[in-house]
Design a protein around this motif. Structure first.
Motif, PDB file in Angstrom:
ATOM      1  N   TYR A   5      18.573  16.848  -6.053  1.00 18.70           N
ATOM      2  CA  TYR A   5      19.516  17.881  -6.498  1.00 18.70           C
ATOM      3  C   TYR A   5      19.155  18.365  -7.901  1.00 18.70           C
ATOM      4  N   VAL A   8      16.115  20.666  -7.623  1.00 13.21           N
ATOM      5  CA  VAL A   8      16.449  22.006  -7.122  1.00 13.21           C
ATOM      6  C   VAL A   8      17.154  22.816  -8.201  1.00 13.21           C
ATOM      7  N   ASN A  30      14.713  25.724  -3.187  1.00  8.61           N
ATOM      8  CA  ASN A  30      15.015  24.871  -2.040  1.00  8.61           C
ATOM      9  C   ASN A  30      13.815  24.667  -1.133  1.00  8.61           C
ATOM     10  N   LEU A  34      11.905  20.942  -0.763  1.00  6.61           N
ATOM     11  CA  LEU A  34      11.900  20.274   0.542  1.00  6.61           C
ATOM     12  C   LEU A  34      10.530  20.357   1.201  1.00  6.61           C
ATOM     13  N   THR A 130      23.124  25.006  -1.381  1.00 11.70           N
ATOM     14  CA  THR A 130      22.173  25.238  -0.290  1.00 11.70           C
ATOM     15  C   THR A 130      21.444  23.958   0.069  1.00 11.70           C
ATOM     16  N   LEU A 131      20.979  23.228  -0.929  1.00  6.65           N
ATOM     17  CA  LEU A 131      20.290  21.966  -0.672  1.00  6.65           C
ATOM     18  C   LEU A 131      21.198  21.007   0.090  1.00  6.65           C
TER      19      LEU A 131
END
Length: 150
Positions: A5, A8, A30, A34, A130-131
């Motif tokens: 987190y 990001v 994001n 990822l 979003t994450l």
């Protein structure tokens, strides 16, 4: 997990500080965090900043939805995908709960007269939301050309 987190949020803030629009910053932060490939994402998100330059939907939300589609939809996805739809709707709901609205013009008036302070915070927060949604829904399916799935 907390490190992801922070990564990001940091990436989104850095992209914003470098001049990327809010949609680009959220999508890129994001997808890259990822381990997806972000080929073409800058171009796809370019028109979504400043509420699509019309002040409508916040570009940070649009960027989040781009990341959701890139990372959750499979290469054969046509039309509507339930996982993507649910994540996009939840992003919209959580963003509205956090900021009170999703309209770019309204956010600019409500939150701050200073663009960088206002929009940077919105961008970083939208990236983290979003994450959270991506991690809750990740699936091992292959991604479309140019983007690798979670």
């Amino acid at each position: 997990m907390q490190d992801l987190y922070e990564e990001v949020r940091s990436r989104a803030g850095r992209y914003f500080d470098e001049g990327y629009n809010c949609a680009q910053a959220v999508a890129l932060s994001n997808i890259e965090a990822l381990k997806g490939r972000a080929d073409g994402v800058r171009q796809l998100a370019a028109g979504f900043g400043r509420g699509m330059n019309a002040g409508c939907a916040c570009g940070a939300v649009c960027g989040g939805i781009l990341a959701i589609g890139c990372l959750l939809a499979g290469p054969e996805t046509k039309g509507f995908d339930e996982t993507v739809e649910e994540a996009a709707a939840e992003l919209h709901r959580r963003f509205a709960a956090e900021f009170g609205l999703v309209c770019c013009k309204g956010l600019r008036k409500k939150l701050s007269p200073f663009k960088n302070a206002r929009c940077r915070n919105i961008t970083v927060t939208a990236a983290a939301i979003t994450l959270d949604l991506l991690l809750a829904r990740k699936k091992p399916s292959p991604a479309p050309v140019g983007v690798h799935a979670l």
